[in-house]
Design a protein around this motif. Sequence first.
Motif, PDB file in Angstrom:
ATOM      1  N   ALA A 231       0.834  -1.208   0.000  1.00 27.97           N
ATOM      2  CA  ALA A 231       0.000   0.000   0.000  1.00 27.97           C
ATOM      3  C   ALA A 231       0.864   1.251   0.000  1.00 27.97           C
ATOM      4  N   LEU A 232       1.969   1.226   0.755  1.00 26.03           N
ATOM      5  CA  LEU A 232       2.878   2.375   0.793  1.00 26.03           C
ATOM      6  C   LEU A 232       3.562   2.550  -0.560  1.00 26.03           C
ATOM      7  N   LYS A 234       2.312   1.816  -3.472  1.00 26.21           N
ATOM      8  CA  LYS A 234       1.339   2.421  -4.383  1.00 26.21           C
ATOM      9  C   LYS A 234       1.167   3.917  -4.108  1.00 26.21           C
ATOM     10  N   SER A 235       1.252   4.295  -2.837  1.00 24.34           N
ATOM     11  CA  SER A 235       1.111   5.719  -2.494  1.00 24.34           C
ATOM     12  C   SER A 235       2.256   6.531  -3.072  1.00 24.34           C
ATOM     13  N   GLN A 238       1.761   6.793  -6.747  1.00 22.15           N
ATOM     14  CA  GLN A 238       0.687   7.739  -7.064  1.00 22.15           C
ATOM     15  C   GLN A 238       1.220   9.159  -7.267  1.00 22.15           C
ATOM     16  N   ASN A 257      -8.367   3.817  -7.694  1.00 22.04           N
ATOM     17  CA  ASN A 257      -8.093   4.223  -6.308  1.00 22.04           C
ATOM     18  C   ASN A 257      -6.851   5.091  -6.167  1.00 22.04           C
ATOM     19  N   PHE A 258      -5.889   4.941  -7.069  1.00 20.71           N
ATOM     20  CA  PHE A 258      -4.624   5.668  -6.922  1.00 20.71           C
ATOM     21  C   PHE A 258      -4.359   6.655  -8.061  1.00 20.71           C
TER      22      PHE A 258
END
Length: 301
Positions: A231-232, A234-235, A238, A257-258
């Motif tokens: 998840a980090l 992907k952030s 992003q 979502n991203f």
Amino acid sequence: MPDTMNYKHLHYFWVVAHEGSIAKASEKLHITPQTISGQLSLLEQRIGNALFEKAGRGLALTDTGRIVLRYADEIFELGRELGDVLRGAPVAGPSEFIVGAASALPKTIVYKIIEPALHLPHDISLTSREGPVDGMLADLAVHKVDMVLSDTPVTSAVSVKAYNHLLGESGLSCFAAPRLLKTYKKNFPQSLNNAPVLLPTPQYAIRQLIDGWLQEHNIYPVICGQFDDSALMKSFGQVGMGIFFMSSAIEEEICNNFNVRVVGRIDDVKQKFYAISAERKVKHPAVAAICDTARSALFGE
């Protein structure tokens, strides 16, 4: 472990375990401490292992005791429910379903795999845990979890009695923030040479697959970040820090979502997903629902 169990002995054990001492259990059961002690000794002889060890003025469960207690909790809870049903009372509360997920798995795909279990005819109380696979398998061995999700199968090298249930496999997609798309989408995958990329840390199976594919195609990107948490990663992807790789099975969700776009797809690298259980033949209704739906819908076998 015996083929048959003396449930009176098991009930004495269960009360002692919850009360913390034979003296307190004696008061609750209105039975002499000597009787309870004798019954516990018979149960331990039958099982072949000690269930308690001394801890100060009280008792603490051994590893075997903790396993027996979990089953005893379920047995006597079912007995209570049976009594309620026979008296015409409704069965209260959802059944517990505990899932362990390997840290490297994308949260989106973990959700999509587990989600069918939420639509069973009877309600379940879901507990989702995350961590290294070895720790999750240890919990599976002592029945602290009902199922482990992983992208690597359990092997004979692991001293845990567990069985792999292949859910399916998926190719990989490369994602990037819109500002990077034009530069790296053209001439993919060679465009990844010297491109900024974000990767899982080397301990994960998916990283090994990506490294092998890059080497095979003589592609040498610039590694701008390595992450334990997908998840980090992907952030950071992003905001344009670099291109990242994820399962194509969740392509649409990641883009929405991203706010990222697909740079290209790698169909010749397959990430496999497994449900690992303590039973060779799946009997748990939630695990069965997960396996059936993943194979027919999520991964489209």
